[in-house]
Design a protein around this motif. Structure first.
Motif, PDB file in Angstrom:
ATOM      1  N   ALA A 563       0.841  -1.198   0.000  1.00  0.00           N
ATOM      2  CA  ALA A 563       0.000   0.000   0.000  1.00  0.00           C
ATOM      3  C   ALA A 563       0.876   1.248   0.000  1.00  0.00           C
ATOM      4  O   ALA A 563       1.898   1.303   0.686  1.00  0.00           O
ATOM      5  N   SER A 564       0.472   2.240  -0.757  1.00  0.00           N
ATOM      6  CA  SER A 564       1.254   3.477  -0.874  1.00  0.00           C
ATOM      7  C   SER A 564       1.023   4.358   0.347  1.00  0.00           C
ATOM      8  O   SER A 564       0.330   5.380   0.299  1.00  0.00           O
ATOM      9  N   VAL A 565       1.613   3.933   1.458  1.00  0.00           N
ATOM     10  CA  VAL A 565       1.497   4.639   2.725  1.00  0.00           C
ATOM     11  C   VAL A 565       2.881   4.732   3.350  1.00  0.00           C
ATOM     12  O   VAL A 565       3.609   3.739   3.407  1.00  0.00           O
ATOM     13  N   ARG A 566       3.243   5.918   3.813  1.00  0.00           N
ATOM     14  CA  ARG A 566       4.467   6.079   4.596  1.00  0.00           C
ATOM     15  C   ARG A 566       4.088   5.858   6.050  1.00  0.00           C
ATOM     16  O   ARG A 566       3.249   6.567   6.598  1.00  0.00           O
ATOM     17  N   PHE A 567       4.688   4.864   6.675  1.00  0.00           N
ATOM     18  CA  PHE A 567       4.297   4.522   8.032  1.00  0.00           C
ATOM     19  C   PHE A 567       5.516   4.300   8.913  1.00  0.00           C
ATOM     20  O   PHE A 567       6.633   4.105   8.439  1.00  0.00           O
ATOM     21  N   ARG A 568       5.267   4.365  10.204  1.00  0.00           N
ATOM     22  CA  ARG A 568       6.313   4.099  11.183  1.00  0.00           C
ATOM     23  C   ARG A 568       6.447   2.602  11.376  1.00  0.00           C
ATOM     24  O   ARG A 568       5.452   1.887  11.463  1.00  0.00           O
ATOM     25  N   LEU A 569       7.666   2.141  11.472  1.00  0.00           N
ATOM     26  CA  LEU A 569       7.922   0.745  11.812  1.00  0.00           C
ATOM     27  C   LEU A 569       8.339   0.713  13.277  1.00  0.00           C
ATOM     28  O   LEU A 569       9.403   1.222  13.649  1.00  0.00           O
ATOM     29  N   ASP A 570       7.472   0.141  14.116  1.00  0.00           N
ATOM     30  CA  ASP A 570       7.707   0.190  15.553  1.00  0.00           C
ATOM     31  C   ASP A 570       9.038  -0.444  15.952  1.00  0.00           C
ATOM     32  O   ASP A 570       9.687   0.002  16.899  1.00  0.00           O
ATOM     33  N   SER A 571       9.454  -1.472  15.247  1.00  0.00           N
ATOM     34  CA  SER A 571      10.674  -2.173  15.638  1.00  0.00           C
ATOM     35  C   SER A 571      11.919  -1.322  15.456  1.00  0.00           C
ATOM     36  O   SER A 571      12.958  -1.595  16.059  1.00  0.00           O
ATOM     37  N   ARG A 574      10.826   4.555  13.976  1.00  0.00           N
ATOM     38  CA  ARG A 574      10.947   5.697  13.058  1.00  0.00           C
ATOM     39  C   ARG A 574      10.144   5.396  11.799  1.00  0.00           C
ATOM     40  O   ARG A 574       9.724   4.258  11.570  1.00  0.00           O
ATOM     41  N   PRO A 575       9.937   6.420  10.956  1.00  0.00           N
ATOM     42  CA  PRO A 575       9.273   6.158   9.672  1.00  0.00           C
ATOM     43  C   PRO A 575      10.082   5.160   8.855  1.00  0.00           C
ATOM     44  O   PRO A 575      11.310   5.253   8.775  1.00  0.00           O
ATOM     45  N   TYR A 576       9.381   4.239   8.243  1.00  0.00           N
ATOM     46  CA  TYR A 576      10.039   3.178   7.471  1.00  0.00           C
ATOM     47  C   TYR A 576      10.238   3.675   6.036  1.00  0.00           C
ATOM     48  O   TYR A 576       9.599   3.206   5.103  1.00  0.00           O
ATOM     49  N   ASP A 577      11.167   4.618   5.876  1.00  0.00           N
ATOM     50  CA  ASP A 577      11.370   5.229   4.566  1.00  0.00           C
ATOM     51  C   ASP A 577      12.010   4.274   3.576  1.00  0.00           C
ATOM     52  O   ASP A 577      11.853   4.433   2.358  1.00  0.00           O
ATOM     53  N   GLU A 578      12.743   3.281   4.072  1.00  0.00           N
ATOM     54  CA  GLU A 578      13.305   2.280   3.162  1.00  0.00           C
ATOM     55  C   GLU A 578      12.201   1.530   2.429  1.00  0.00           C
ATOM     56  O   GLU A 578      12.372   1.132   1.274  1.00  0.00           O
ATOM     57  N   CYS A 579      11.065   1.351   3.097  1.00  0.00           N
ATOM     58  CA  CYS A 579       9.927   0.696   2.449  1.00  0.00           C
ATOM     59  C   CYS A 579       9.384   1.570   1.323  1.00  0.00           C
ATOM     60  O   CYS A 579       9.095   1.085   0.224  1.00  0.00           O
ATOM     61  N   TYR A 605      -2.265  -6.228   9.402  1.00  0.00           N
ATOM     62  CA  TYR A 605      -1.900  -5.723  10.715  1.00  0.00           C
ATOM     63  C   TYR A 605      -0.529  -5.085  10.588  1.00  0.00           C
ATOM     64  O   TYR A 605       0.485  -5.761  10.501  1.00  0.00           O
ATOM     65  N   THR A 606      -0.475  -3.769  10.530  1.00  0.00           N
ATOM     66  CA  THR A 606       0.790  -3.084  10.300  1.00  0.00           C
ATOM     67  C   THR A 606       1.566  -2.946  11.603  1.00  0.00           C
ATOM     68  O   THR A 606       1.018  -3.066  12.694  1.00  0.00           O
ATOM     69  N   PHE A 607       2.857  -2.696  11.453  1.00  0.00           N
ATOM     70  CA  PHE A 607       3.745  -2.609  12.599  1.00  0.00           C
ATOM     71  C   PHE A 607       3.992  -1.158  13.008  1.00  0.00           C
ATOM     72  O   PHE A 607       5.033  -0.824  13.540  1.00  0.00           O
ATOM     73  N   GLY A 608       3.045  -0.284  12.749  1.00  0.00           N
ATOM     74  CA  GLY A 608       3.154   1.117  13.122  1.00  0.00           C
ATOM     75  C   GLY A 608       2.103   1.933  12.389  1.00  0.00           C
ATOM     76  O   GLY A 608       1.537   1.509  11.381  1.00  0.00           O
ATOM     77  N   ASP A 609       1.836   3.118  12.900  1.00  0.00           N
ATOM     78  CA  ASP A 609       0.809   3.979  12.320  1.00  0.00           C
ATOM     79  C   ASP A 609       1.345   4.772  11.131  1.00  0.00           C
ATOM     80  O   ASP A 609       2.552   4.994  11.013  1.00  0.00           O
ATOM     81  N   PRO A 610       0.443   5.238  10.262  1.00  0.00           N
ATOM     82  CA  PRO A 610       0.872   6.123   9.175  1.00  0.00           C
ATOM     83  C   PRO A 610       1.536   7.376   9.732  1.00  0.00           C
ATOM     84  O   PRO A 610       1.203   7.853  10.817  1.00  0.00           O
TER      85      PRO A 610
END
Length: 744
Positions: A563-571, A574-579, A605-610
């Motif tokens: 999905a074309s969403v920039r989201f935070r990766l909790d692990s 920070r924002p998961y910009d590599e994704c 079930y994402t690992f962080g919020d947008p």
């Protein structure tokens, strides 16, 4: 692990000691011919009574606060989402106490016995640690037989005090980071402390000897500048460690959290307090009383305000570290009305005394207990488990920890302690090796079922698959012909994850990984696009394209939703910009390929919020999917969107191993394991509006009420949320039926 993380993640407590008061402490020389063991035999007497020192009841109470926060966090007690800061509290206490002990010995004898120091550490920490480690290995042999290899590896690394680096390394690799929680993961914090103990006494001795020479040289040599320079050196090291931790928190959170270089500043903060006690002693009593309350409030606030999304340790760790430092510093000054009165209460003193053993026991109880309870435990069950761990801690403290710490036969001869430590460590390693070499038999006794034969002979695959699912809900025992056998299920991973065709490193943004399968000259090309849940469909899709004579290209990155969403990766906090970078490049590659069909899927079930401001999180994800499929459809490709699979507990396979005679214990209710139902529906509606074929796989895993852990003789989810390669392969015909002639 805290999140993973680890999720967890805790610290070990330090010895109960009589800490010298800051000003003009009188230190009596040790009796000739034997080690000064006063630090290990001090008993609580009264509250702080002045410059002659006394047992620090406030420090004992802070240990109780620290372990309570950690236990509450791991037991998932509401409100304590930042309870992991207990580790920071322990570290500051450890640095202060150990440095105080070393300074006292140096003032007493003019030097420090390194052998004696390590013997005291070993006598204090090793007996309980090795008992719990060995007991956990034995319990795991019975109740977590499928994890024995990994648990034994952690056991050996724990004995060598390097398990923290093992966990840090695993945190940056997708397949390793998705491992189930081990009952020995919490030994990482003990490893951090032991690595500190290995280096700090040597450095401190060098600094103290240098300062003494400066004093002996007289004013012309700047003799009185010795202590400030020592403080400056230690402060510089602490500052460098802190900045390293801040940098790693942003770039490599696993190494920031587990790595001793990034954590050393917290222990050095306590060391600086010990070195600066004469200055601290000048704090006015009334101010000191207030500062103890401020410090305690800072620690509690961190536990209540922080959570899994907090960038930690980083700058955030300053709050619990500073709070603990304030309590210790202000508690060194005689005063009334401060938090010392609260921290000195009997329940906190009792808990503080047991903090080390309780810390060691609570995590094995939670992890193994969850497996026995069917894979997960609700909060009240967790509380019962940690209460059981507290009872085990009482027994361990009275029979192992305290007697050996006080044993004069060991205290007067450090080599005896070192020898005992070596034997205990060797015994723990022997238990670990034996557990792996002599594994228990894990095989079902239920009536054989042949899922593959039923589906291959079927003329209506979906109908017969649903019947198998319903029959599996009611079947009590694990089939005797389980395929693959239970010990091999967690390794039943699609080959695409092992042949370099999936981006497994979180920081990797390259798209040079895609691999081709099937007929390279085929007229039709299919692209599999998404995260690891998309990759789990590879076996089914490979069978499908082989049967149709198509070519398959794989574009999959772990943790990275299509999905074309920039989201935070909790692990990584920070924002998961590599994704985002990888996804954009993958879409460009797909545009160049112009495939006949794109099959896409990702975890629901994402690992962080947008990232950014939003009022409806589910709608953000639905819109993101709409954007992706619109891009895929713009160059003429047919698009198949496969919804997410159910999420059973990650220990589902361990649950089956424990409940071979009643697999129903390990099944999940649909309402509990089919996650984010509103987002699922919004996403399905959004992509269908772009002419996308939506495939809901839930009926292939669940009835209307229950999702069984296995279908026939095949486990469906190898780790609770990724389809086993065997089951995925068996689903190719039902997927083929759904796709029909799309793209032909």
């Amino acid at each position: 692990m805290r999140s993973a993380m680890t999720s967890a993640e805790l610290a070990t407590s330090e010895p109960r000691v009589a800490v010298a008061a800051p000003a003009s402490t009188v230190v009596r020389p040790a009796a000739a011919g034997r080690e000064n063991s006063a630090v290990d035999t001090a008993r609580p007497t009264t509250d702080h009574r002045g410059p002659t020192g006394g047992f620090r009841r406030d420090i004992e109470g802070m240990r109780a606060v620290a372990v309570a926060l950690v236990v509450a966090y791991h037991a998932k007690v509401p409100l304590f989402g930042g309870g992991y800061v207990g580790v920071d509290v322990f570290y500051v206490i450890s640095g202060f106490v150990v440095t105080t002990v070393l300074l006292r010995e140096f003032a007493n004898t003019g030097s420090v016995s390194i052998l004696g120091f390590y013997a005291r550490r070993a006598r204090r920490l090793l007996p309980a640690a090795m008992v719990v480690l060995s007991a956990t290995l034995i319990a795991s042999w019975w109740w977590l037989p499928l994890q024995l290899q990994w648990i034994a590896t952690q056991a050996v690394a724990s004995v060598a005090y390097c398990v923290n680096f093992l966990l840090a390394r695993n945190s940056v690799d997708y397949l390793d980071s998705m491992r189930r929680e081990s009952p020995l993961e919490h030994y990482w914090s003990l490893a951090v402390e032991e690595q500190f103990y290995l280096c700090w006494p040597l450095l401190l001795i060098v600094l103290l000897l240098w300062a003494r020479r400066r004093r002996a040289a007289g004013p012309m040599a700047g003799g009185h500048a010795g202590l400030p320079v020592v403080l400056g050196v230690v402060g510089t090291l602490a500052g460098a460690s802190f900045m390293l931790g801040v940098w790693l928190t942003a770039h490599s959170p696993g190494y920031a959290y587990f790595g001793s270089p990034a954590r050393a500043w917290e222990l050095l903060a306590g060391a600086l307090l010990a070195l600066g006690l004469p200055t601290v002693a000048r704090i006015p009593a009334r101010l000191a009383a207030g500062l103890t309350w401020v410090g305690l409030a800072a620690v509690v606030a961190a536990a209540l305000l922080f959570d899994g999304a907090t960038r930690f340790p980083g700058y955030a760790a300053l709050l619990p570290v500073a709070g603990t430092a304030l309590v210790i510093a202000a508690g060194s000054v005689p005063h009334t009305g401060g938090a010392v009165g609260l921290l000195g209460r009997t329940p906190l003193q009792w808990t503080g005394r047991l903090s080390y053993s309780w810390y060691l026991w609570h995590w094995p109880f939670l992890v193994i207990g969850a497996a026995l309870l069917g894979g997960t435990a609700i909060p009240w069950q967790n509380l019962a488990l940690v209460a059981g761990a507290l009872l085990a801690a009482v027994v361990t403290y009275r029979l192992v920890e305290d007697p050996l710490r006080r044993a004069r036969v060991l205290a007067v001869r450090p080599w005896r302690t070192i020898g005992l430590a070596a034997v205990a460590s060797a015994a723990a390693v022997a238990v670990a090796v034996s557990a792996v070499l002599v594994r228990p038999t894990v095989a079902g006794t239920g009536a054989p079922v042949d899922t593959a034969a039923v589906l291959s002979a079927s003329t209506d695959v979906e109908r017969d698959l649903r019947r198998l699912v319903a029959a599996s809900v009611a079947a009590p025992a694990v089939p005797a012909n389980l395929t693959p056998p239970l010990p091999q299920v967690t390794a039943d991973i699609p080959t695409v994850f092992q042949d370099g065709c999936v981006v497994l490193k979180i920081t990797d943004t390259g798209t040079d990984h895609p691999c081709g399968y099937g007929d390279p000259t085929a007229a039709h090309t299919v692209v599999l696009f998404g995260d690891s849940h998309a990759g789990s469909w590879f076996p089914a899709l490979r069978e499908l394209v082989t049967a149709r004579g198509w070519r398959l290209i794989v574009m999959v990155k772990g943790f990275c939703s299509a999905a074309s969403v920039r989201f935070r990766l909790d692990s990584v906090n920070r924002p998961y910009d590599e994704c985002v970078q990888w996804r954009d490049r993958a879409l460009d590659r797909i545009r160049e390929l112009r495939p006949a069909m794109v099959v896409t899927s990702s975890t629901n079930y994402t690992f962080g919020d947008p990232v950014g401001v939003f009022t409806d999180r589910d709608q953000v994800w639905a819109d993101g999917w709409a954007g992706t499929v619109a891009e895929l459809r713009s160059h003429g490709s047919q698009v198949v969107f496969i919804g997410d699979v159910p999420w059973l507990p990650p220990t589902v396979v361990d649950c089956l191993a424990v409940h071979l005679d009643d697999a129903r214990t390990c099944h999940g209710a649909v309402d509990d394991v089919v996650l984010e139902p509103r987002r699922r529906q919004l996403t399905a509606d959004a992509v269908a509006g772009h002419g996308v074929l939506v495939v809901d796989p839930t009926p292939w895993f669940c009835t209307t009420t229950v999702c069984p852990a296995l279908v026939g003789n095949v486990v469906t989810l190898r780790d609770g949320n990724h389809i086993s390669a065997t089951y995925s392969r068996l689903l190719w015909r039902v997927l083929d039926e759904r796709i029909g002639r799309l793209g032909a």
